[in-house]
Motif scaffolding. Structure first.
Motif, PDB file in Angstrom:
ATOM      1  N   TYR A 106       0.839  -1.194   0.000  1.00  0.00           N
ATOM      2  CA  TYR A 106       0.000   0.000   0.000  1.00  0.00           C
ATOM      3  C   TYR A 106       0.882   1.256   0.000  1.00  0.00           C
ATOM      4  O   TYR A 106       1.922   1.314   0.658  1.00  0.00           O
ATOM      5  CB  TYR A 106      -0.921   0.023   1.218  1.00  0.00           C
ATOM      6  N   ILE A 107       0.429   2.249  -0.717  1.00  0.00           N
ATOM      7  CA  ILE A 107       1.085   3.554  -0.743  1.00  0.00           C
ATOM      8  C   ILE A 107       0.110   4.553  -0.136  1.00  0.00           C
ATOM      9  O   ILE A 107      -1.006   4.717  -0.616  1.00  0.00           O
ATOM     10  CB  ILE A 107       1.459   3.966  -2.185  1.00  0.00           C
ATOM     11  N   PHE A 108       0.538   5.166   0.962  1.00  0.00           N
ATOM     12  CA  PHE A 108      -0.362   6.054   1.700  1.00  0.00           C
ATOM     13  C   PHE A 108      -0.364   7.478   1.150  1.00  0.00           C
ATOM     14  O   PHE A 108      -1.292   8.234   1.423  1.00  0.00           O
ATOM     15  CB  PHE A 108       0.031   6.079   3.182  1.00  0.00           C
ATOM     16  N   GLU A 109       0.666   7.885   0.395  1.00  0.00           N
ATOM     17  CA  GLU A 109       0.706   9.249  -0.147  1.00  0.00           C
ATOM     18  C   GLU A 109      -0.351   9.394  -1.238  1.00  0.00           C
ATOM     19  O   GLU A 109      -0.428   8.574  -2.161  1.00  0.00           O
ATOM     20  CB  GLU A 109       2.087   9.561  -0.724  1.00  0.00           C
ATOM     21  N   THR A 110      -1.156  10.396  -1.119  1.00  0.00           N
ATOM     22  CA  THR A 110      -2.179  10.678  -2.123  1.00  0.00           C
ATOM     23  C   THR A 110      -2.171  12.165  -2.438  1.00  0.00           C
ATOM     24  O   THR A 110      -1.720  12.993  -1.623  1.00  0.00           O
ATOM     25  CB  THR A 110      -3.582  10.292  -1.616  1.00  0.00           C
ATOM     26  N   GLY A 111      -2.706  12.502  -3.587  1.00  0.00           N
ATOM     27  CA  GLY A 111      -2.810  13.912  -3.969  1.00  0.00           C
ATOM     28  C   GLY A 111      -1.446  14.573  -4.060  1.00  0.00           C
ATOM     29  O   GLY A 111      -0.494  14.047  -4.643  1.00  0.00           O
ATOM     30  N   GLU A 112      -1.315  15.752  -3.445  1.00  0.00           N
ATOM     31  CA  GLU A 112      -0.072  16.523  -3.505  1.00  0.00           C
ATOM     32  C   GLU A 112       1.049  15.880  -2.713  1.00  0.00           C
ATOM     33  O   GLU A 112       2.216  16.226  -2.910  1.00  0.00           O
ATOM     34  CB  GLU A 112      -0.321  17.949  -2.991  1.00  0.00           C
ATOM     35  N   GLU A 113       0.725  14.948  -1.818  1.00  0.00           N
ATOM     36  CA  GLU A 113       1.769  14.291  -1.040  1.00  0.00           C
ATOM     37  C   GLU A 113       2.645  13.399  -1.910  1.00  0.00           C
ATOM     38  O   GLU A 113       3.736  13.009  -1.499  1.00  0.00           O
ATOM     39  CB  GLU A 113       1.146  13.460   0.084  1.00  0.00           C
ATOM     40  N   LYS A 114       2.178  13.056  -3.104  1.00  0.00           N
ATOM     41  CA  LYS A 114       2.971  12.223  -3.999  1.00  0.00           C
ATOM     42  C   LYS A 114       4.006  13.032  -4.768  1.00  0.00           C
ATOM     43  O   LYS A 114       4.805  12.473  -5.509  1.00  0.00           O
ATOM     44  CB  LYS A 114       2.049  11.511  -4.998  1.00  0.00           C
ATOM     45  N   PHE A 115       4.017  14.342  -4.569  1.00  0.00           N
ATOM     46  CA  PHE A 115       4.931  15.213  -5.327  1.00  0.00           C
ATOM     47  C   PHE A 115       5.818  15.999  -4.364  1.00  0.00           C
ATOM     48  O   PHE A 115       5.468  16.238  -3.206  1.00  0.00           O
ATOM     49  CB  PHE A 115       4.143  16.187  -6.202  1.00  0.00           C
ATOM     50  N   ILE A 116       6.955  16.375  -4.877  1.00  0.00           N
ATOM     51  CA  ILE A 116       7.885  17.231  -4.138  1.00  0.00           C
ATOM     52  C   ILE A 116       8.295  18.383  -5.039  1.00  0.00           C
ATOM     53  O   ILE A 116       8.221  18.291  -6.273  1.00  0.00           O
ATOM     54  CB  ILE A 116       9.137  16.467  -3.658  1.00  0.00           C
ATOM     55  N   MET A 117       8.718  19.492  -4.422  1.00  0.00           N
ATOM     56  CA  MET A 117       9.173  20.668  -5.153  1.00  0.00           C
ATOM     57  C   MET A 117      10.694  20.702  -5.086  1.00  0.00           C
ATOM     58  O   MET A 117      11.287  20.883  -4.020  1.00  0.00           O
ATOM     59  CB  MET A 117       8.578  21.935  -4.555  1.00  0.00           C
ATOM     60  N   ARG A 118      11.317  20.519  -6.218  1.00  0.00           N
ATOM     61  CA  ARG A 118      12.787  20.510  -6.294  1.00  0.00           C
ATOM     62  C   ARG A 118      13.261  21.841  -6.877  1.00  0.00           C
ATOM     63  O   ARG A 118      12.774  22.299  -7.909  1.00  0.00           O
ATOM     64  CB  ARG A 118      13.260  19.349  -7.162  1.00  0.00           C
ATOM     65  N   LYS A 119      14.209  22.455  -6.202  1.00  0.00           N
ATOM     66  CA  LYS A 119      14.738  23.745  -6.635  1.00  0.00           C
ATOM     67  C   LYS A 119      15.740  23.548  -7.777  1.00  0.00           C
ATOM     68  O   LYS A 119      16.394  22.515  -7.884  1.00  0.00           O
ATOM     69  CB  LYS A 119      15.412  24.464  -5.471  1.00  0.00           C
ATOM     70  N   PHE A 120      15.854  24.574  -8.602  1.00  0.00           N
ATOM     71  CA  PHE A 120      16.849  24.567  -9.678  1.00  0.00           C
ATOM     72  C   PHE A 120      17.332  25.995  -9.902  1.00  0.00           C
ATOM     73  O   PHE A 120      16.678  26.962  -9.527  1.00  0.00           O
ATOM     74  CB  PHE A 120      16.242  24.001 -10.974  1.00  0.00           C
ATOM     75  N   HIS A 121      18.496  26.109 -10.505  1.00  0.00           N
ATOM     76  CA  HIS A 121      19.022  27.411 -10.935  1.00  0.00           C
ATOM     77  C   HIS A 121      19.785  27.204 -12.240  1.00  0.00           C
ATOM     78  O   HIS A 121      20.417  26.177 -12.453  1.00  0.00           O
ATOM     79  CB  HIS A 121      19.912  28.057  -9.870  1.00  0.00           C
ATOM     80  N   THR A 122      19.692  28.215 -13.101  1.00  0.00           N
ATOM     81  CA  THR A 122      20.201  28.092 -14.467  1.00  0.00           C
ATOM     82  C   THR A 122      21.046  29.300 -14.832  1.00  0.00           C
ATOM     83  O   THR A 122      20.723  30.432 -14.458  1.00  0.00           O
ATOM     84  CB  THR A 122      19.032  27.965 -15.461  1.00  0.00           C
ATOM     85  N   GLY A 123      22.129  29.040 -15.566  1.00  0.00           N
ATOM     86  CA  GLY A 123      22.972  30.096 -16.113  1.00  0.00           C
ATOM     87  C   GLY A 123      23.154  29.900 -17.606  1.00  0.00           C
ATOM     88  O   GLY A 123      22.455  29.104 -18.240  1.00  0.00           O
ATOM     89  N   ILE A 124      24.107  30.624 -18.172  1.00  0.00           N
ATOM     90  CA  ILE A 124      24.336  30.516 -19.607  1.00  0.00           C
ATOM     91  C   ILE A 124      24.888  29.148 -19.976  1.00  0.00           C
ATOM     92  O   ILE A 124      24.540  28.585 -21.019  1.00  0.00           O
ATOM     93  CB  ILE A 124      25.295  31.632 -20.066  1.00  0.00           C
TER      94      ILE A 124
END
Length: 307
Positions: A72-90
């Motif tokens: 069983y997987i208890f994470e549902t909805g937004e709990e199944k996602f994470i916000m990963r930071k990023f940064h970009t240059g040239i």
């Protein structure tokens, strides 16, 4: 006047160095844009832990190899996602690792749309020209302050320094706008595993535009100093020609040479108007009777005269 010229030269050189430092810092870092990506949590690996791991999904059973058990997987909805930071240059784009510790980087050319990568390479070329011309302009400003050059050579160096600095600013502006364009295209048309959910410009982008501003300030200061020097030379030349013309007219009138200094030793703009005007080359009378000596009983001049 010389002190003011040196101050202007020092200000232009300082602005040039600041612009170069900002530009190098901006180009060599990857914080032009930063934001977050919404991604699904990966399955947890390794031995089970007592605390719940927020960056991955773990089954409710520790026996992962037993296919007879229902997992069983208890994470549902937004709990199944994470916000990963990023940064970009040239050159690089970095994103948080799966375990949220550290960043994994890859070339920004891999993220840009394939049919738009030419814009990215033009951006790189423009940034290279920006740095090169900015450095050349600073080098010419340093050479200009060397006392071994004549005034005319210093003027030529000042003109070339202003031109190189102004051209570098234009190249920098084009490069920054090209990067903005290619980043917008990457956001809308880039790979699915990179497209950000939220993003904004970061401190490297601000440094790049601050570098452009100080670069143009240096160019304007150098050009202003060059223009002011040329105007001063023209003004002095005009005064010399005017003095020579006055001297020529005095010689034509047959005035004594002692009178030349009245007009030629003082700048025409600063010269004081004589309180007494000459009449036919002689000083007018003051109204005071003059005394005449008699020569053989006859005065030198008949009638009453005034000095």
């Amino acid at each position: 006047m010389g002190l003011e010229h040196r101050r202007r030269a020092s200000l232009a050189l300082a602005l040039n160095f600041v612009a170069l430092a900002f530009a190098v810092s901006a180009v060599t870092t990857s914080y032009w844009c930063e934001g977050t990506r919404k991604v699904a949590k990966p399955f947890c690996t390794g031995p089970p832990v007592k605390e719940k791991q927020m960056f991955c999904i773990r089954f409710n059973s520790s026996n992962l190899n037993d296919s007879r058990q229902v997992q069983y997987i208890f994470e549902t909805g937004e709990e199944k996602f994470i916000m990963r930071k990023f940064h970009t240059g040239i050159f690089f784009s970095c994103e948080q690792a799966v375990d949220m510790n550290g960043f994994d980087c890859r070339s920004f050319a891999e993220i840009a749309p394939e049919h738009q990568r030419g814009v990215l390479w033009l951006c790189v070329v423009a940034e290279s020209l920006y740095l090169s011309l900015l450095f050349i302009g600073g080098a010419l400003m340093i050479l200009e302050q060397c006392p071994c050059f004549s005034i005319m050579n210093k003027l030529k160096l000042s003109a070339f320094a202003a031109m190189c600095t102004a051209l570098s600013g234009l190249c920098g502006m084009v490069a920054h706008m090209m990067f903005t364009t290619i980043f917008h295209l990457a956001v809308s048309m880039g790979p699915e595993d990179w497209r950000p959910k939220t993003w904004d410009y970061s401190w490297s982008y601000a440094l790049a535009w601050c570098s452009f501003g100080t670069c143009m300030g240096s160019a304007v200061t150098t050009l202003n100093r060059y223009t002011k020097t040329i105007i001063e030379f023209k003004y002095k030349r005009h005064n010399i020609e005017k003095n020579l013309l006055i001297k020529q007219k005095m010689m034509e009138l047959g005035l004594p040479e002692q009178m030349w200094d009245v007009y030629l030793t003082t700048e025409p703009a600063d010269a004081e108007v004589p309180s007494e005007q000459l009449v036919n080359g002689h000083k007018p009378s003051t109204g005071t009777p003059c005394e005449f000596q008699e020569v053989d009983g006859v005065p030198e001049q008949q009638g009453e005269a005034y000095c």
